[in-house]
Design an enzyme around this catalytic site. Structure first.
Site, PDB file in Angstrom:
ATOM      1  CG  HIS A   1     -19.948 -74.358  26.761  1.00  0.00           C
ATOM      2  ND1 HIS A   1     -19.307 -75.490  26.518  1.00  0.00           N
ATOM      3  CD2 HIS A   1     -19.086 -73.968  27.607  1.00  0.00           C
ATOM      4  CE1 HIS A   1     -18.204 -75.600  27.028  1.00  0.00           C
ATOM      5  NE2 HIS A   1     -17.871 -74.466  27.637  1.00  0.00           N
TER       6      HIS A   1
ATOM      7  CG  ASN B   1     -19.674 -74.693  22.583  1.00  0.00           C
ATOM      8  OD1 ASN B   1     -19.680 -73.883  23.560  1.00  0.00           O
ATOM      9  ND2 ASN B   1     -19.961 -75.729  22.628  1.00  0.00           N
TER      10      ASN B   1
END
Ligand code: F6R
Length: 261
Positions: free
Chosen positions: A138, A136
């Site tokens: 991160h 995602n």
């Protein structure tokens, strides 16, 4: 951002381990920022091998990990302390007192976050920060929507991250949903950053990080603002990048300039 695309996951590990070893050979008391997860496992194996072959020593090196789960003790097999001891620290000649992770069992987590930042500053800052990449986007546990200036703090893991990391937990085990993580601002203060990613499940995140807009919804895109970041990825993780040929030409030029200097 320097983008290095190599053939395989094994090549990513070799390339990354070589950069870390070069750093430590040039500065034996270097401060390394380290990551956990699947991505660095092969890199750590390389470092263990090179240390055991006496190619490099970590006797004077200090390390600061990116993150630690909240609510599980350091002796728990799921703690990032256990991960680091098992995959690296117990296998190399580093002084265990020079290896730091945030304490996810601290009574006062906010005070622990401030203390962690002070320890990094007292060590002179991170010379080389190793990062993995969440699918995602991160970095550390700075999930989408994290401030690009964030500092070490308590963070709530996203559903994507909980799902991705559930592979390490059996159904009857309690998977933590909170962690202490270095912030994006903390990471950006490292003198050098090396990010590694492999596999098709990282391709979208790699594209966003390298060629997407700078956005808190894509935390890794913050590295576009860092002036000494090397991204090392395999061909599959690079498959959605539009400018691979250009990145390759840049790398040839860097090698040529280094050879002439
Ligand atoms: C780990 C960390 C995370 C991981 C990321 C990728 O300390 O901070 O950002 O680097 O979740 O994990 P893997 O490598 O397991 O795909």
């Amino acid at each position: 951002m320097q983008v290095v695309v190599v053939e395989s996951e094994a090549d990513v590990a070799i390339c990354c381990a070589n950069l870390i070893v070069d750093e430590v050979l040039a500065k034996p008391n270097a401060v390394l920022g380290l990551a956990t997860g699947s991505s660095p496992v092969s890199t750590y194996k390389q470092l263990v091998q090179l240390n055991q072959q006496a190619e490099v020593s970590f006797k004077e090196t200090k390390t600061f990990n990116l993150d630690e789960y909240i609510g599980i003790s350091s002796s728990d097999r799921h703690s990032y302390r256990s991960f680091m001891d098992g995959n690296l620290f117990n296998e190399i000649d580093i002084n265990p007192n020079n290896t730091f992770l945030p304490d996810g069992m601290a009574d006062d987590l906010q005070a622990e976050a401030i203390k962690y930042e002070s320890l990094i500053a007292a060590a002179g800052g991170v010379d080389l920060q190793l990062l993995g990449l969440g699918s995602n986007g991160h970095i550390g546990f700075n999930e989408p929507s994290s401030s690009l200036n964030s500092r070490t703090r308590v963070t709530t893991l996203s559903d994507d991250t909980l799902t991705a990391n559930s592979r390490f937990f059996t159904p009857d085990e309690n998977q933590p949903s909170l962690a202490l993580t270095m912030g994006i601002g903390t990471i950006l203060e490292a003198k050098k950053v090396v990010l590694i990613a492999t596999g098709s499940h990282k391709a979208e995140a790699v594209k966003g990080m390298v060629e997407g807009p700078l956005s808190a919804f894509n935390p890794a895109s913050a590295l576009q603002q860092h002036n000494a970041t090397v991204v090392i990825i395999d061909k599959v993780a690079a498959s959605l990048l539009q400018h691979c040929d250009y990145y390759q030409r840049v790398n040839h030029q860097i090698v040529k300039l280094a050879a002439n200097s």
